[in-house]
Each structure stands twice: as C-alpha cells, then as structure tokens.
Design an enzyme around this catalytic site. Sequence first.
Site, short mmCIF file in Angstrom:
data_model
loop_
_atom_site.label_atom_id
_atom_site.label_comp_id
_atom_site.label_asym_id
_atom_site.label_seq_id
_atom_site.Cartn_x
_atom_site.Cartn_y
_atom_site.Cartn_z
N GLU A 2 -12.39 0.32 -9.46
CA GLU A 2 -11.87 -0.53 -10.73
C GLU A 2 -12.92 -0.44 -11.70
O GLU A 2 -12.53 -0.33 -13.02
CB GLU A 2 -11.63 -1.79 -10.07
CG GLU A 2 -10.20 -2.21 -9.35
CD GLU A 2 -10.43 -1.60 -7.84
OE1 GLU A 2 -11.71 -1.16 -7.33
OE2 GLU A 2 -9.25 -1.78 -7.30
N GLU A 45 0.78 -1.08 0.10
CA GLU A 45 0.02 -0.12 0.05
C GLU A 45 0.81 1.12 0.23
O GLU A 45 0.60 2.10 -0.61
CB GLU A 45 -0.87 0.11 1.07
CG GLU A 45 -2.19 -1.17 1.41
CD GLU A 45 -3.20 -1.09 0.28
OE1 GLU A 45 -3.03 -0.19 -0.50
OE2 GLU A 45 -3.81 -1.84 0.20
N GLU A 61 -18.47 -6.11 -2.22
CA GLU A 61 -17.19 -6.83 -2.21
C GLU A 61 -16.91 -8.34 -2.86
O GLU A 61 -16.22 -8.68 -3.57
CB GLU A 61 -16.69 -6.62 -0.76
CG GLU A 61 -16.15 -5.53 -0.47
CD GLU A 61 -14.74 -5.14 -1.17
OE1 GLU A 61 -14.94 -4.59 -2.34
OE2 GLU A 61 -13.85 -4.88 -0.52
N ASP A 100 -4.36 -9.66 -8.56
CA ASP A 100 -4.56 -8.45 -9.51
C ASP A 100 -3.59 -7.85 -10.15
O ASP A 100 -3.30 -7.92 -11.53
CB ASP A 100 -5.90 -7.61 -9.10
CG ASP A 100 -5.44 -7.04 -7.58
OD1 ASP A 100 -4.42 -7.28 -7.05
OD2 ASP A 100 -6.51 -6.39 -7.13
C1 DMJ Z 1 -6.20 0.48 -5.10
O1 DMJ Z 1 -5.61 0.99 -4.07
C2 DMJ Z 1 -5.46 0.00 -6.13
O2 DMJ Z 1 -6.26 -0.14 -7.34
C3 DMJ Z 1 -4.95 -1.52 -5.75
O3 DMJ Z 1 -4.54 -2.21 -6.84
C4 DMJ Z 1 -6.33 -2.36 -5.55
N1 DMJ Z 1 -7.43 -1.87 -5.57
C5 DMJ Z 1 -7.48 -0.69 -4.68
C6 DMJ Z 1 -8.70 0.16 -4.71
O4 DMJ Z 1 -9.67 -0.90 -4.70
#
Ligand code: DMJ
Length: 933
Positions: A405, A146, A387, A293
């Site tokens: 997203e 993060e 979610e 992802d």
């Molecule tokens: C974001 O912080 C980024 O896109 C991350 O890769 C995953 N998703 C969150 C928001 O949903």
Amino acid sequence: MSEAGGRGCGSPVPQRARWSLVAATAAFCLVSATSVWTAGAEPMSREEKQKLGNQVLEMFDHAYGNYMEHAYPADELMPLTCRGRVRGQEPSRGDVDDALGKFSLTLIDSLDTLVVLNKTKEFEDAVRKVLRDVNLDNDVVVSVFETNIRVLGGLLGGHSLAIMLKEKGEYMQWYNDELLQVAKQLGYKLLPAFNTTSGLPYPRINLKFGIRKPEARTGTETDTCTACAGTLILEFAALSRFTGATIFEEYARKALDFLWEKRQRSSNLVGVTINIHTGDWVRKDSGVGAGIDSYYEYLLKAYVLLGDDSFLERFNTHYDAIMRYISQPPLLLDVHIHKPMLNARTWMDALLAFFPGLQVLKGDIRPAIETHEMLYQVIKKHNFLPEAFTTDFRVHWAQHPLRPEFAESTYFLYKATGDPYYLEVGKTLIENLNKYARVPCGFAAMKDVRTGSHEDRMDSFFLAEMFKYLYLLFADKEDIIFDIEDYIFTTEAHLLPLWLSTTNQSISKKNTTSEYTELDDSNFDWTCPNTQILFPNDPLYAQSIREPLKNVVDKSCPRGIIRVREESFRSGAKPPLRARDFMATNPEHLEILKKMGVSLIHLKDGRVQLVQHAIQAASSIDAEDGLRFMQEMIELSSQQQKEQQLPPRAVQIVSHPFFGRVVLTAGPAQFGLDLSKHKETRGFVASSKPYNGCSELTNPEAVMGKIALIQRGQCMFAEKARNIQNAGAIGGIVIDDNEGSSSDTAPLFQMAGDGKDTDDIKIPMLFLFSKEGSIILDAIREYEEVEVLLSDKAKDRDPEMENEEQPSSENDSQNQSGEQISSSSQEVDLVDQESSEENSLNSHPELLSLADVDNAASISPSEQTSNPTENHETTNLNGECTDLDNQLQEQSETEEDSNPNVSWGKKVQPIDSILADWNEDIEAFEMMEKDEL
Ligand code: DMJ
C-alpha cells in the site's frame, strides 16, 4: 457515460480523454507537475531511474523465479524453507489461509505484472501454464473477497493485457479469450455466496460445493466485513461487460446498494463488520484501514470505470465524513459511527497506507502528502510499516507481510506532483526490501520489524502489486509496452481497460435509483485535480507540506495525539481526565472520578478496582466522559501488560550461504544474559548430548565455545542452561519438541526461571519453535558449520558478513563482554510449556479484568500506572511538546464556531438511551480488543 462525461473534468474535454484524466488523475497531474517542477528534492537522472527500474526487475525475477522453481503449482512460496505452501499440509494460520484455493494463486496474481515489467515471453508461458494446470473445482473453502480481488482480478487483468498484446500483432496470437472463460467459470462459482436476503455475500465459499450444503463446510457465517462485501464491483462489472453476462455486475451493485442504505445516516460512515442477514452493524468502529479500505476505493473507481454518477455521489458523501471525523492530519484514526467525534482507537493499521493514493485520485493532494509523509517517517524508524502503530508511533503489531500500500501511494503521489522526493522514497523501499526481507529463496515477510526476524511467507500480493508500483514509479512512458493510462488499477493492482465503460452498459441504465437525485450535490467535486491549481507556480508546494512533519515520529511525546470531542471544552470546564494522567492518590482525580460515576475500590491485595455506574454520574456528559475514561484505562492496561513482557529476540544465520539473510523469531528467557543490554552473541552451533540438556553433557568438547542446541522438555529451561554453560557453551537455543509448531501459528512466550535464583546463568538463552528450529537443523545437515547471531534485533546484513569467513570460536567467546561463566547445578522439578507460561502470567498480577456490573464496567489497573507530569503533554506538528490543556482550549475556540456538529453531545439524551449506547460501545470495544487484522 455521456451524461457523466458532460459533468466531469470540464465539459469541453472529449469523453475518451476524460476517462483517462479521471482514471489516471495522477498521470494528468504528472504532465502538468513535471513541467512546473524546478526546485525541491534533487531531480533524479534518467540513468539512475533506469538503474532502479532494473533493480526492481531483478528483484521480481528473484521472487517469481523462486516461486516457479520451488513452489509452483502451490499457491504461495515459503521462502525460508524454499517450498510451496499447500493448504492442509501446513499448520493452519486461520483466516490468512482463506486466500489459498489450490489454484496456483501466485501465478495468477502475477500475470499482468509480467506484462507491465515487459516480460512478454514469460507472460505467454504463464498464461499457457494457467490454462493447462489450474483447477477451480477444489474442495476447499476460500474467501470470496480474496478470490475475487486476487484470482478473478488476476485472470481479468491477464485477459485484458492478452487481448492488448494480440492486437499489437506480435505476442499471444493464439489467444482466444481462454483466460476470460476461466474467469467466467470462477465468477459462477462465487455467485452462490450472494444467496442472502440482503444481497451481501457470505464471506466464504467452497469452490466445489458452494455454500450451506453439509459437504461445503461453510455458509453458516452471519457477518462479513464491509470491504469484503463492497470490493466486487470492478471485477464483477468487468466480467459482465467482457462476456455480456449481466448477472455479475447486478449482484455486485446490489451489495453496494445495500451497504449504502445501511450507512449510519447522521455520520455517513460505515462500520467494520455487518450482519449479512439483518444488515445490522456488528462492529461500529469506522476507519479507512482494515475491514473497510477498498469499499471506499471501489466506489470512486467504479465511477471511473463505469461512469455512473451515483458511485461518485456516494464516494463524495463518505469522503466528506472521513475528512470530518477520521482524518486528523497527518493521522487517520478510527471513530464510532454513532459518535463520530469519539475515537475508537489510539492506533492505526498498515492497510490505511493506500489512502493517500486514493486521495490523489480524488484530487485532494494536501492531506495525501501529509499522511504519506507521516507513514514514511514510521518506515524510516522501523524499515517497514508495522501492521499497526500507535498515535505516538510505537509498534502495536510488529509484523509486516510485505504489503504494497505505501508503494502504491508513493507512485500516485509522484505521478501527481512530479516531485523527485517520491523517487527517493521508492529507492529507500527497494533498499530495505533487499537488505531486510530478501532471503536466498525469495523475499520473506517480517515477523517483527523491531528485531528484523522473518516469517516463512511471501504473499501473492507482493508480486501482484509491489513490483508493479515500484517499476512504474521509475519507468518513463517508453519503458512500458502499452499506455498505462488506458487502464484502471483494481485494489490488487490488476489492470482493467477503461473502454469497458462503453461496453454492455445495460445494467447501469437499469439500476439508476431516484435516491441519488435527492442528494445535495452542491459540495460535490465533479472535477479532476489540476496541478496548475494545486501547485500554483510553487514547485516547493509538496515540500512545504512535508516539512513540518519531518520529525513527527522522532519527536513525538509519549502521550500521542488524541482528539478530544468538543463538548469536553464546554465553557469553563477542564478537559476530561485521561487514563494516562490518572493517579489513584490524587484527591482532585478522585473527585473527577466521582463526578463521572466511577468508584474506586481498594482490594485486599493492594490493587485498585474501578467500577463505573453511569447512573451515579453528575450529568450525562460526565457519564460519557467516564465511559471514555474506562475505555482508555482498558486499552492502557493491556498496552502496559504488553510492554512488561520481554520483546522477542532474533536468531540470525550468518554463515554461508545465508549471510544474515535468514532471521528467525525467538522467544527470550527471563534469566541469563540480557541481549538487549549486551552486545549480540555470535557463534557456531552444536547439538548437545543428551539433546534435552537435562543432565551433564557427554559431549562438552563439541559445544565448548559454541551455541548449544537443546530440545525442549523433561526439565526446567534453567537447568538446561546450567548444563550447557557448565560444558562451556557461550549461548543456548532451546528448540520446541512439539513437531510442526511455529511462531506463525503459536504465540511466543518467555522461558521462565525455575523459581530460584538464576543469577548464576550468564549465557544468553533463546527459544525457537520447531519449524524455525528445523531451519537451523537442516542447515547443519547441509552445510555442517552453521554460525548464528543471537541478538535483540537482527544485525544489518552487510558485505562484511559475507566476507567474514568463519571467525574463530575463541574470538566469539571474547565477544561476551568478559562475562564470567560459573558453574552450579540445582535439582528442580519437571516443567512444561504450561508451567512456564503460568510463571510469566504470575509475574503480572495486575492483569485486567473487564466485567459488566449493572451497566457498569470494572477494571483493575495497578496503582502505579501513571505519572501526572511526565505524560501531561502531547505533540504538535513541529515536534515540540506542548501543554495539552492549552492545545485543547485553542482547538475548542476555533472549532466551536465552525463545526456544524458542535452541538452534538450537548443534546440532552434520555438516560435509557445513553445506557443503551454505552452498552453498545462497551460491546464494540470488547470486540475491537479481540480483533486481529
Ligand atoms: C491486497 O491484497 C489488496 O490491496 C487488498 O485490498 C488489501 N491489501 C492487500 C495487500 O496488503
């Protein structure tokens, strides 16, 4: 880069132009697509697009303005209580809090959004604030992932646009790479996390003390998620190339190399979590959503930004596997890496909504359109993407933290197709955000999309990503002060300039390994998508792909769409028995169980228990069917338990100045008026005296015709209900007496009765944790007259609510569908949370147990759990229900010849290895059950 330039997008394309085409594939498609677009959804006028763009700007001001006014320098805004979220000062929310490092997260994450939204003056102020106020030396443990995507990415995005503005000559003339210096400091702070033999980073680091020292309080973790280790290369390479310090790119590349090495070699898939020391997969399920992802996203984008072919080769290898195993258009379903034809789940998570956008970048538009359309249908049903949702589109996890997203994919699909349909989709997203998530002090995450209740949370990614994608969706080229096609979006939508590919390239040269040259690249797609080919003179191309999916959500059958692996269709054999179809009284089913090595034991209390002894199965294939049956049964039973619980309710504050904008998640009661069957109850609130409501009220005149507030504790919930009902209250809200409790951190529960007949209680009763309750109590202190709506789902906030000036409480009582209020009081024992929770557990005696018995799993479902006829159906894409057997049979006929993996599972495997595999599967399954996003 020149080497890659020669191969990609057609050789004649000059190198510089090529980057632009690949990086903004979408933009390339837009040029062509807009020129061919002549029919389909109604085109949107320039005025309307501008109006929507302005709306996005206003919404951003509302979110950012409230953050700056009420929360800054805290990391995030708490939009319901209108204050900053400071870590350590609020109850811990677990992993979610690891994004908060006391470094003004939202400000940093918003930097480049300010420039995209043409707020250059505000950007200049924001950069000065970062340089003046942000401290990176805090004794706080943060997530490496993060911190990288939000903070390092935010600083680098800010720096990229700061130098762009400086070069333009008007703004930021004073800027001298200061943001980059802060980014570099942060980069060095993250490096100790990579001190592992594998090169995969520890998941967390202490900003002040690093890892493993006692004062660091971190560094003992053994596992990390694939995305956590595989989503560093863009930021780290950019940092290296901006500064010349090669170490960052080297470390990020090493982590990616290790993950690639560890891919499951026969399926080419990766698991969700990996041991950072041994490299063993800890969770062997694989999808494109949570936990994986952005690993895939960064492989493709690393190729775009760095021009290194090995990244494209890896991406294409994984993509091929994803499309073979995980993609079941329009669904994307997790599978096991070792048994990729076996679904690992029957639900999808919201994070996978980025995938259609990535498919656009890859140039695979058809499945992108399909998945996006399916997601849009789910959104139309629930206003937001929950979610997690099941294959038959029921809510699995009901929260929605305003994730961007879906907006991201909508933007890329619009750029690729030029289809105004996607502008309409964007308009719906804007409307829903304003209608359901907007609160007086920002935008609040949805606690439950079904009730419309809120969480006191506005994540920084909402500002970093959502507003950027929505604004860009409606913007024309001239609305943006720089050329967006010169940049690539990181996973947090931060902008990195494509010219970095030719700067400080030394690392990529050094690290070209020979392995990649061994790969068979005959299937690799080296070219960018071309809309002339994608939409060959057919402006209705995208629409024709969407059309069959229009009703996929509404008309889906309860059974859902579940792929069954090929060997289930071996000649003459029936498809395996599914848990949903199973009837303990059906002799044919019992016969099948026997073949699968599953025995059924009738327990004394009337339940049945299923135990599988793989060794007793008729064949290894039957044994494997048995394992899958047991897994399905576990999932089914836990789903049924969830469904048997009453869903949460909503308390919505409707009076001035809230006007329905604040919705609180409330626990239901197992007695009193059932809000799901009756009209909502609306009324002013009044505190009861005594506040615990455990004896006759001494202020009946104050609560008469109102909704009484009562404190939890000291007597049964039902007793409180009777006391306030006797005083003439039309409803009750029990507020938790545990100070600081919140539905953010504690699971909601139902208020149980008192074990006696509670039919005499006619008024609705709801429960609020202390934090939600104090929002109402604070409102009373400030505004005196506070009116609320008790319902099963928040009422749409409409102008009517704002006009309805304080309806009389008499009318409110009449809203109660003429329910009689009777009086009766009973003496009962004291009750506390534990006893009421125990009551609700006791009402579900069929609760599951899962045990390992000599390589066997056991489970105790209720005998009445299934219906053989009603559920024996699945859905086709036209929304019609068809017979599963036929569908599977047809599928097997077409797949048998064409699928190269058809022999998988027919191989005769030694029983020991099958047993070992089963144990792995059971472990993985148990792990998944515990897993939360
Ligand atoms: C974001 O912080 C980024 O896109 C991350 O890769 C995953 N998703 C969150 C928001 O949903």
